[in-house]
Design a protein around this motif. Structure first.
Motif, PDB file in Angstrom:
ATOM      1  N   GLY A  65       0.827  -1.200   0.000  1.00  0.00           N
ATOM      2  CA  GLY A  65       0.000   0.000   0.000  1.00  0.00           C
ATOM      3  C   GLY A  65       0.858   1.245   0.000  1.00  0.00           C
ATOM      4  N   SER A  66       0.208   2.390  -0.032  1.00  0.00           N
ATOM      5  CA  SER A  66       0.928   3.658  -0.174  1.00  0.00           C
ATOM      6  C   SER A  66       1.540   4.163   1.127  1.00  0.00           C
ATOM      7  N   SER A  67       0.835   4.004   2.245  1.00  0.00           N
ATOM      8  CA  SER A  67       1.290   4.629   3.485  1.00  0.00           C
ATOM      9  C   SER A  67       2.653   4.133   3.977  1.00  0.00           C
ATOM     10  N   PRO A  68       3.003   2.827   3.832  1.00  0.00           N
ATOM     11  CA  PRO A  68       4.319   2.395   4.327  1.00  0.00           C
ATOM     12  C   PRO A  68       5.489   2.793   3.426  1.00  0.00           C
ATOM     13  N   LEU A  69       5.237   3.300   2.209  1.00  0.00           N
ATOM     14  CA  LEU A  69       6.337   3.518   1.275  1.00  0.00           C
ATOM     15  C   LEU A  69       7.410   4.475   1.795  1.00  0.00           C
ATOM     16  N   PRO A  70       7.065   5.591   2.471  1.00  0.00           N
ATOM     17  CA  PRO A  70       8.140   6.429   3.016  1.00  0.00           C
ATOM     18  C   PRO A  70       9.007   5.697   4.047  1.00  0.00           C
ATOM     19  N   ALA A  71       8.408   4.791   4.810  1.00  0.00           N
ATOM     20  CA  ALA A  71       9.201   4.009   5.762  1.00  0.00           C
ATOM     21  C   ALA A  71      10.170   3.101   5.028  1.00  0.00           C
ATOM     22  N   TYR A  72       9.720   2.491   3.945  1.00  0.00           N
ATOM     23  CA  TYR A  72      10.604   1.605   3.202  1.00  0.00           C
ATOM     24  C   TYR A  72      11.730   2.387   2.541  1.00  0.00           C
ATOM     25  N   ALA A  73      11.417   3.573   2.015  1.00  0.00           N
ATOM     26  CA  ALA A  73      12.471   4.417   1.439  1.00  0.00           C
ATOM     27  C   ALA A  73      13.497   4.796   2.495  1.00  0.00           C
ATOM     28  N   GLU A  74      13.026   5.078   3.711  1.00  0.00           N
ATOM     29  CA  GLU A  74      13.939   5.446   4.792  1.00  0.00           C
ATOM     30  C   GLU A  74      14.796   4.256   5.217  1.00  0.00           C
ATOM     31  N   LEU A  75      14.235   3.064   5.267  1.00  0.00           N
ATOM     32  CA  LEU A  75      15.032   1.882   5.621  1.00  0.00           C
ATOM     33  C   LEU A  75      16.097   1.614   4.564  1.00  0.00           C
ATOM     34  N   ILE A  76      15.760   1.779   3.311  1.00  0.00           N
ATOM     35  CA  ILE A  76      16.761   1.621   2.244  1.00  0.00           C
ATOM     36  C   ILE A  76      17.863   2.656   2.414  1.00  0.00           C
ATOM     37  N   ARG A  77      17.481   3.894   2.711  1.00  0.00           N
ATOM     38  CA  ARG A  77      18.489   4.949   2.901  1.00  0.00           C
ATOM     39  C   ARG A  77      19.407   4.622   4.066  1.00  0.00           C
ATOM     40  N   ARG A  78      18.849   4.146   5.176  1.00  0.00           N
ATOM     41  CA  ARG A  78      19.682   3.818   6.331  1.00  0.00           C
ATOM     42  C   ARG A  78      20.587   2.619   6.045  1.00  0.00           C
ATOM     43  N   HIS A  79      20.103   1.678   5.267  1.00  0.00           N
ATOM     44  CA  HIS A  79      20.950   0.548   4.887  1.00  0.00           C
ATOM     45  C   HIS A  79      22.140   1.024   4.066  1.00  0.00           C
ATOM     46  N   ARG A  80      21.886   1.901   3.102  1.00  0.00           N
ATOM     47  CA  ARG A  80      22.951   2.359   2.218  1.00  0.00           C
ATOM     48  C   ARG A  80      23.872   3.361   2.898  1.00  0.00           C
ATOM     49  N   ARG A  81      23.302   4.243   3.703  1.00  0.00           N
ATOM     50  CA  ARG A  81      24.103   5.305   4.314  1.00  0.00           C
ATOM     51  C   ARG A  81      24.749   4.871   5.614  1.00  0.00           C
ATOM     52  N   ASP A  82      23.983   4.180   6.450  1.00  0.00           N
ATOM     53  CA  ASP A  82      24.439   3.873   7.808  1.00  0.00           C
ATOM     54  C   ASP A  82      24.840   2.426   8.004  1.00  0.00           C
ATOM     55  N   GLY A  83      24.631   1.596   6.994  1.00  0.00           N
ATOM     56  CA  GLY A  83      24.987   0.192   7.133  1.00  0.00           C
ATOM     57  C   GLY A  83      24.004  -0.625   7.937  1.00  0.00           C
ATOM     58  N   LEU A  84      22.768  -0.141   8.096  1.00  0.00           N
ATOM     59  CA  LEU A  84      21.763  -0.932   8.792  1.00  0.00           C
ATOM     60  C   LEU A  84      21.571  -2.246   8.038  1.00  0.00           C
ATOM     61  N   SER A  85      21.816  -3.347   8.722  1.00  0.00           N
ATOM     62  CA  SER A  85      21.834  -4.648   8.059  1.00  0.00           C
ATOM     63  C   SER A  85      20.593  -5.454   8.405  1.00  0.00           C
ATOM     64  N   PHE A  86      20.093  -6.140   7.383  1.00  0.00           N
ATOM     65  CA  PHE A  86      18.945  -7.036   7.536  1.00  0.00           C
ATOM     66  C   PHE A  86      19.353  -8.477   7.262  1.00  0.00           C
ATOM     67  N   ARG A  87      20.642  -8.756   7.386  1.00  0.00           N
ATOM     68  CA  ARG A  87      21.162 -10.074   7.022  1.00  0.00           C
ATOM     69  C   ARG A  87      20.536 -11.186   7.859  1.00  0.00           C
ATOM     70  N   GLY A  88      20.243 -10.906   9.123  1.00  0.00           N
ATOM     71  CA  GLY A  88      19.664 -11.925   9.985  1.00  0.00           C
ATOM     72  C   GLY A  88      18.157 -11.852  10.114  1.00  0.00           C
ATOM     73  N   ALA A  89      17.516 -11.064   9.254  1.00  0.00           N
ATOM     74  CA  ALA A  89      16.072 -10.849   9.394  1.00  0.00           C
ATOM     75  C   ALA A  89      15.284 -11.823   8.521  1.00  0.00           C
ATOM     76  N   ARG A  90      14.054 -12.041   8.940  1.00  0.00           N
ATOM     77  CA  ARG A  90      13.069 -12.742   8.120  1.00  0.00           C
ATOM     78  C   ARG A  90      11.871 -11.815   7.951  1.00  0.00           C
ATOM     79  N   ALA A  91      11.272 -11.821   6.785  1.00  0.00           N
ATOM     80  CA  ALA A  91      10.138 -10.943   6.499  1.00  0.00           C
ATOM     81  C   ALA A  91       8.924 -11.777   6.102  1.00  0.00           C
ATOM     82  N   PHE A  92       7.754 -11.333   6.566  1.00  0.00           N
ATOM     83  CA  PHE A  92       6.510 -12.040   6.305  1.00  0.00           C
ATOM     84  C   PHE A  92       5.472 -11.027   5.845  1.00  0.00           C
ATOM     85  N   LEU A  93       4.924 -11.242   4.657  1.00  0.00           N
ATOM     86  CA  LEU A  93       3.921 -10.325   4.126  1.00  0.00           C
ATOM     87  C   LEU A  93       2.561 -10.593   4.758  1.00  0.00           C
TER      88      LEU A  93
END
Length: 264
Positions: A41-69
């Motif tokens: 949906g539309s409302s979470p998209l800014p959060a996802y953009a911010e998580l991508i930015r933090r991953h690229r800029r700050d090295g926030l890692s999701f290597r040990g994460a699991r995601a469930f839709l």
């Protein structure tokens, strides 16, 4: 009532607050994988953009994460651009270091949808609780695809979409008639097993549903209102989505919910 309502200046600020909750879960995991619940949906998209930015800029890692839709359309091919498996890859997971095999969704292509729903419910139970579940809200108060009338204890199942929901989602398809009629969705009871629910809503079209969910009667008529029974639920809004909550709404605590880090 156990909802903490946070009103922030704009969708970008709302996205940063939701990203804070996800980042806290990812960085605070003490052994074992962190389980993230993702909504489309539309409302979470800014959060996802911010998580991508933090991953690229700050090295926030999701290597040990699991995601469930939360949900998936029934009948769309796996590679259809509007299948939620593809949407979440395009908008988030393909841009992170999460293992693609650790991103799970209900099987909307299954010959036996009821069996597919049962398999997904078992997968969620076996994985353990979701640490942070991101949620949106529909204009009729649905969460996931739990339409009005959904039972509080419902689990992952097949749901027939209302005409209102199909009309709202038509903007994502070439033609309104292309919107599927049925979906697989986590139930209200399934969603309620998560440790922390974070519902984000932006824009004036969400204001009536938000007001009904936060201030109206708790019941199946507005499925999002059932989240008020959860011990840790945060609702993140921009001023337009919060317009129906009345004066003094920003940062107002309703019960004992836990606020998003940095916003009180």
């Amino acid at each position: 009532m156990t909802v903490h309502v946070v009103v922030l200046p704009d969708p970008a600020a709302c996205g940063a607050a939701v990203a804070d909750a996800v980042a806290d879960a990812v960085t605070g995991a003490a052994g074992g994988p962190v389980n993230l619940g993702l909504a489309t949906g539309s409302s979470p998209l800014p959060a996802y953009a911010e998580l991508i930015r933090r991953h690229r800029r700050d090295g926030l890692s999701f290597r040990g994460a699991r995601a469930f839709l939360l949900d998936e359309y029934l009948g769309l091919p796996r590679d259809h651009p509007q299948s939620y498996r593809q949407v979440i890859r395009r908008e988030l997971t393909d841009h992170l270091d999460i293992d693609p095999a650790a991103v799970h969704a209900p099987d909307g292509t299954a010959d036996d949808p009821a069996a597919a729903a049962a398999r997904y419910e078992r997968l969620l139970l076996d994985a353990g609780p979701i640490d942070v579940q991101i949620l949106g809200i529909g204009r009729n108060g649905h969460v996931g695809f739990n339409e009005p009338g959904s039972p509080p204890g419902s689990t992952t199942r097949v749901v027939t979409l209302t005409g209102r929901t199909r009309a709202d989602n038509a903007r994502f398809f070439d033609r309104p008639q292309d919107v599927p009629h049925r979906v697989l969705t986590q139930g209200i009871g399934t969603i309620g097993r998560a440790a922390h629910l974070v519902l984000v809503a932006t824009g004036p079209e969400k204001a009536p549903a938000v007001a009904a969910a936060v201030h109206g009667p708790v019941g199946s008529a507005v499925p999002a209102s059932l989240l008020r029974d959860h011990p840790r639920c945060t609702v993140v809004l921009d001023p337009a989505a919060a317009a129906g909550l009345g004066p003094g709404r920003s940062g107002r605590m309703c019960g004992t919910g836990t606020p998003v880090r940095g916003y009180r």
